[in-house]
Design a protein around this motif. Structure first.
Motif, PDB file in Angstrom:
ATOM      1  N   HIS A  40      10.643  -9.790 -10.751  1.00 23.59           N
ATOM      2  CA  HIS A  40       9.647 -10.886 -11.583  1.00 23.59           C
ATOM      3  C   HIS A  40       9.922 -10.827 -13.060  1.00 23.59           C
ATOM      4  O   HIS A  40       8.911  -9.981 -13.546  1.00 23.59           O
ATOM      5  CB  HIS A  40       8.005 -10.766 -11.087  1.00 23.59           C
ATOM      6  N   PRO A  41      10.798 -11.476 -13.750  1.00 23.28           N
ATOM      7  CA  PRO A  41      11.086 -11.093 -14.954  1.00 23.28           C
ATOM      8  C   PRO A  41      10.113 -11.465 -15.829  1.00 23.28           C
ATOM      9  O   PRO A  41      10.177 -11.305 -17.168  1.00 23.28           O
ATOM     10  CB  PRO A  41      12.331 -11.867 -15.197  1.00 23.28           C
ATOM     11  N   GLN A  42       9.104 -12.422 -15.552  1.00 25.11           N
ATOM     12  CA  GLN A  42       8.004 -12.868 -16.382  1.00 25.11           C
ATOM     13  C   GLN A  42       7.154 -11.626 -16.835  1.00 25.11           C
ATOM     14  O   GLN A  42       6.391 -12.030 -17.558  1.00 25.11           O
ATOM     15  CB  GLN A  42       7.225 -14.040 -15.666  1.00 25.11           C
ATOM     16  N   VAL A  43       7.201 -10.606 -15.859  1.00 26.68           N
ATOM     17  CA  VAL A  43       6.210  -9.341 -16.096  1.00 26.68           C
ATOM     18  C   VAL A  43       7.186  -8.628 -17.343  1.00 26.68           C
ATOM     19  O   VAL A  43       8.010  -7.987 -17.004  1.00 26.68           O
ATOM     20  CB  VAL A  43       6.104  -8.898 -14.860  1.00 26.68           C
ATOM     21  N   VAL A  44       6.478  -8.442 -18.225  1.00 25.86           N
ATOM     22  CA  VAL A  44       7.199  -7.516 -19.593  1.00 25.86           C
ATOM     23  C   VAL A  44       6.029  -6.838 -20.168  1.00 25.86           C
ATOM     24  O   VAL A  44       4.872  -7.246 -20.434  1.00 25.86           O
ATOM     25  CB  VAL A  44       7.817  -8.396 -20.397  1.00 25.86           C
ATOM     26  N   GLN A  45       6.553  -5.385 -20.478  1.00 25.62           N
ATOM     27  CA  GLN A  45       5.278  -4.726 -21.163  1.00 25.62           C
ATOM     28  C   GLN A  45       6.026  -3.605 -22.034  1.00 25.62           C
ATOM     29  O   GLN A  45       7.321  -3.332 -21.863  1.00 25.62           O
ATOM     30  CB  GLN A  45       4.296  -4.286 -20.147  1.00 25.62           C
ATOM     31  N   HIS A  46       5.554  -2.914 -22.814  1.00 23.71           N
ATOM     32  CA  HIS A  46       6.045  -2.011 -23.677  1.00 23.71           C
ATOM     33  C   HIS A  46       5.978  -0.679 -23.110  1.00 23.71           C
ATOM     34  O   HIS A  46       6.064   0.373 -24.205  1.00 23.71           O
ATOM     35  CB  HIS A  46       5.431  -2.161 -25.162  1.00 23.71           C
ATOM     36  N   GLY A  47       5.887  -0.390 -22.045  1.00 23.01           N
ATOM     37  CA  GLY A  47       5.865   0.960 -21.584  1.00 23.01           C
ATOM     38  C   GLY A  47       5.844   0.967 -19.969  1.00 23.01           C
ATOM     39  O   GLY A  47       5.879  -0.190 -19.332  1.00 23.01           O
ATOM     40  N   PRO A  48       6.479   2.062 -19.372  1.00 20.72           N
ATOM     41  CA  PRO A  48       6.670   2.342 -17.944  1.00 20.72           C
ATOM     42  C   PRO A  48       5.293   1.711 -17.002  1.00 20.72           C
ATOM     43  O   PRO A  48       4.371   2.052 -17.628  1.00 20.72           O
ATOM     44  CB  PRO A  48       6.877   3.646 -17.882  1.00 20.72           C
ATOM     45  N   GLY A  49       5.610   1.473 -15.836  1.00 21.73           N
ATOM     46  CA  GLY A  49       4.451   1.224 -15.120  1.00 21.73           C
ATOM     47  C   GLY A  49       4.925   0.690 -13.687  1.00 21.73           C
ATOM     48  O   GLY A  49       6.203   0.665 -13.277  1.00 21.73           O
ATOM     49  N   THR A  50       4.153  -0.360 -13.000  1.00 21.54           N
ATOM     50  CA  THR A  50       4.564  -0.938 -11.886  1.00 21.54           C
ATOM     51  C   THR A  50       4.244  -2.360 -11.860  1.00 21.54           C
ATOM     52  O   THR A  50       3.292  -2.850 -12.818  1.00 21.54           O
ATOM     53  CB  THR A  50       3.754  -0.318 -10.614  1.00 21.54           C
ATOM     54  N   CYS A  51       4.969  -3.374 -11.295  1.00 18.72           N
ATOM     55  CA  CYS A  51       4.758  -4.576 -11.235  1.00 18.72           C
ATOM     56  C   CYS A  51       3.507  -4.957 -10.711  1.00 18.72           C
ATOM     57  O   CYS A  51       3.282  -4.717  -9.314  1.00 18.72           O
ATOM     58  CB  CYS A  51       5.900  -5.416 -10.737  1.00 18.72           C
ATOM     59  N   PRO A  52       2.464  -5.895 -11.334  1.00 17.86           N
ATOM     60  CA  PRO A  52       1.350  -6.246 -10.907  1.00 17.86           C
ATOM     61  C   PRO A  52       1.157  -7.317  -9.391  1.00 17.86           C
ATOM     62  O   PRO A  52       0.616  -7.489  -8.737  1.00 17.86           O
ATOM     63  CB  PRO A  52       0.516  -6.881 -11.879  1.00 17.86           C
ATOM     64  N   ILE A  53       2.661  -7.903  -9.385  1.00 21.80           N
ATOM     65  CA  ILE A  53       2.850  -8.796  -8.392  1.00 21.80           C
ATOM     66  C   ILE A  53       3.383  -8.356  -7.222  1.00 21.80           C
ATOM     67  O   ILE A  53       2.896  -8.156  -5.929  1.00 21.80           O
ATOM     68  CB  ILE A  53       4.062  -9.754  -8.872  1.00 21.80           C
ATOM     69  N   CYS A  54       4.386  -7.360  -7.095  1.00 19.84           N
ATOM     70  CA  CYS A  54       5.159  -6.801  -5.997  1.00 19.84           C
ATOM     71  C   CYS A  54       4.901  -5.410  -6.012  1.00 19.84           C
ATOM     72  O   CYS A  54       5.327  -4.661  -4.893  1.00 19.84           O
ATOM     73  CB  CYS A  54       6.482  -7.135  -5.897  1.00 19.84           C
ATOM     74  N   GLY A  55       4.537  -4.585  -7.164  1.00 19.66           N
ATOM     75  CA  GLY A  55       4.282  -3.284  -6.954  1.00 19.66           C
ATOM     76  C   GLY A  55       5.721  -2.321  -7.252  1.00 19.66           C
ATOM     77  O   GLY A  55       5.740  -1.001  -7.349  1.00 19.66           O
ATOM     78  N   MET A  56       6.635  -2.978  -7.721  1.00 19.00           N
ATOM     79  CA  MET A  56       7.852  -2.363  -7.848  1.00 19.00           C
ATOM     80  C   MET A  56       7.673  -1.609  -9.387  1.00 19.00           C
ATOM     81  O   MET A  56       7.283  -2.137 -10.268  1.00 19.00           O
ATOM     82  CB  MET A  56       9.234  -3.408  -8.202  1.00 19.00           C
ATOM     83  N   ASP A  57       8.501  -0.584  -9.387  1.00 20.55           N
ATOM     84  CA  ASP A  57       8.637   0.110 -10.822  1.00 20.55           C
ATOM     85  C   ASP A  57       9.165  -0.773 -11.715  1.00 20.55           C
ATOM     86  O   ASP A  57      10.422  -1.319 -11.414  1.00 20.55           O
ATOM     87  CB  ASP A  57       9.308   1.579 -10.492  1.00 20.55           C
TER      88      ASP A  57
END
Length: 399
Positions: A40-57
Motif C-alpha cells: 500500500h504505497p499510499q502509506v508513508v511515514q518518517h519512521g519505522p512501523g507497520t502498515c495500518p491497512i495490512c500490518g506489514m512492516d
C-alpha cells in the motif's frame, strides 16, 4: 530613536535565525528516509512501523533520489515471495512449440452392445462419469431368443445323459453350449441352467473392461435390437496427444521421434512422448497436418480436451548464461533484472537478452557468473522502485 533602533535590530536577528532554522529543517527533511508499505504505497511515514491497512512492516526507502536500491528484511522478502539464484554458465536447449490437445484413445474405448434382441429389465449403471471394473454387472435383459437357445441346450444335455456313449449327442451338446457362450452367456450361468434343468430368460451382462462410462444409450424397459449399443466405456489410463503441424514444419518431425509434452496447468511437469503417427494429408478445410502420440495418464489427473504443447527439439547451445523468463523485466526502454546485494539490498541492472525458449532466456550482456539474481518477485521490486523513486529503473540506471 535609539529605542526604535534596538527593537529593529532584535527583530532582524530573530528573522535571520528563523530563516536559518527553516533551512536546516528543510535540509534535514530532504535527507530523511521515509518508510512505506510494499503493498500500500499510499502509506508513508518518517519512521519505522507497520502498515495500518495490512500490518506489514514498512519498508525504508530514500525518496530523495540517492542510491538506486531497495531494502527489504527477511519477513518482507518472504511475504513478497522473493527468491534468488546464482547465475552460471550452462546449456540452453531450444524447442519449437506446437499447439495440441489431449483426446481419448479410441483403441481403449469399449462399446457394450446387446447380444440379442430383448427388453432392458434393469440398468445397474445409469450415469456417465461412473468408473466401472471388469466383471461388474452393467445391465439385465429379457431375451426370448436366448431362452430358446437355453432350451435347446437342455434338450442336448438330456440326450447326452440318456445316451452317454453316443458321440453324436455329445457333439450336439457341445455345439449348443458354444452357441450360448458366443452370445456372452457366462459359463457359470450355463452350469447353473444344466444343474437346475431350467431356462432363465433374464440374463445379467457384466463389463468386459475397466473404464469410465462415457455414454448411456438406453433406458430401463426399452426394447433393443441385437447389436444395439447399451453403454460406451472409455479407459483414461493413457491418452492421445494430437498436435497441428504446418506443411513447412513437417520436415522437422518424423515417426518414432522423441519429444516432450506439457499439459496446460502442469507446465512444470513435462512428459516424454514418441510420435506414433503423422497424417499423410492435410486436414480438410485447413492447411494443417497432425501428429499423434500416447502419454500415460497417472491417477487420471488429465481429462480429454485439455490443451497441450509439443516441444520439438530445435537446437542446443552450451556455455551460456540463462535465467528463467520471469526474472527479466521488459518495457519500452529495454530489459533489466534485479541483483541482490548483501542480505537485504536489491538493485536494478540493465541486461541484453539473446535466444529465448518457453521458460529460459539467454543473457548476453549485463551479468556475469556468480551474480545473485532475483528470479521470483522481480515485478514487485520493479513496481516498488517506480512508486518510491518516481522513475523507471532504466531511465536512471548507470550503465
Amino acid at each position: 530613536m535609539q529605542r526604535i533602533i534596538q527593537l529593529l535590530s532584535i527583530a532582524a536577528l530573530i528573522f535571520f535565525s528563523a530563516c536559518s532554522s527553516d533551512k536546516k529543517t528543510a535540509h534535514t527533511h530532504a535527507e530523511q528516509v521515509n518508510y512505506t508499505c510494499p503493498m500500500h504505497p499510499q502509506v508513508v511515514q518518517h519512521g519505522p512501523g507497520t502498515c495500518p491497512i495490512c500490518g506489514m512492516d514498512l519498508v525504508p526507502v530514500n525518496t530523495g533520489g540517492g542510491a538506486q536500491e531497495l531494502m527489504l528484511d527477511q519477513n518482507q522478502m518472504a511475504l513478497a515471495n522473493i527468491s534468488t539464484m546464482v547465475i552460471g554458465a550452462g546449456n540452453l536447449d531450444q524447442y519449437k512449440r506446437l499447439n495440441g490437445r489431449l483426446v481419448t484413445d479410441p483403441q481403449r474405448t469399449a462399446y457394450v452392445s446387446s447380444r440379442a434382441a430383448g427388453r432392458i429389465e434393469q440398468l445397474y449403471v445409469k450415469e456417465t462419469g461412473v468408473a466401472v471394473r471388469k466383471g461388474q454387472p452393467l445391465y439385465r435383459i429379457y431375451a426370448e431368443q436366448l431362452a430358446a437357445l437355453q432350451q435347446e441346450y437342455l434338450v442336448a444335455t438330456a440326450q447326452t445323459a440318456a445316451f452317454p456313449d453316443n458321440a453324436r449327442f455329445q457333439q450336439i451338446e457341445a455345439a449348443a453350449r458354444q452357441k450360448l457362450l458366443l452370445y456372452d452367456v457366462p459359463a457359470a450361468t450355463l452350469d447353473r441352467i444344466k444343474q437346475q434343468q431350467k431356462t432363465d430368460p433374464y440374463l445379467t451382462y457384466t463389463s468386459p473392461v475397466n473404464g469410465v462410462v462415457a455414454a448411456v444409450s438406453v433406458t430401463e424397459g426399452q426394447y433393443v435390437g441385437e447389436g444395439s449399443t447399451i453403454l460406451q466405456l472409455e479407459d483414461y489410463d493413457q491418452l492421445w496427444v494430437e498436435a497441428d503441424v504446418y506443411p513447412a514444419e513437417l520436415s522437422q518431425v518424423k515417426t518414432g521421434q522423441q519429444v516432450k509434452v506439457t499439459v496446460s496447468g502442469w507446465e512444470n511437469e513435462p512428459v516424454d512422448m514418441q510420435i506414433d503417427f503423422i497424417t499423410p494429408a492435410l486436414q480438410s478445410g485447413t492447411q494443417l497436418a497432425q501428429l499423434r502420440g500416447v502419454i500415460r495418464n497417472r491417477d487420471h489427473r488429465w481429462q480429454p480436451g485439455l490443451q497441450a504443447n509439443i516441444l520439438l527439439p530445435a537446437a542446443s547451445r552450451s556455455n551460456v548464461l540463462t535465467l528463467p523468463v520471469d526474472a527479466v523485466i521488459r518495457d519500452g526502454k529495454g530489459a533489466h533484472v534485479w541483483i541482490k546485494k548483501g542480505a537485504d539490498h536489491f538493485a536494478p541492472r540493465v541486461v541484453k537478452t539473446g535466444t529465448e525458449t518457453a521458460d529460459q532466456v539467454e543473457i548476453t550482456t549485463g551479468l556475469q557468473s556468480g551474480d545473485t539474481v532475483v528470479v521470483t518477485g522481480a515485478y514487485l521490486l520493479y513496481s516498488e522502485y517506480v512508486l518510491k523513486k518516481g522513475a523507471n529503473p532504466l531511465a536512471t540506471h548507470a550503465h
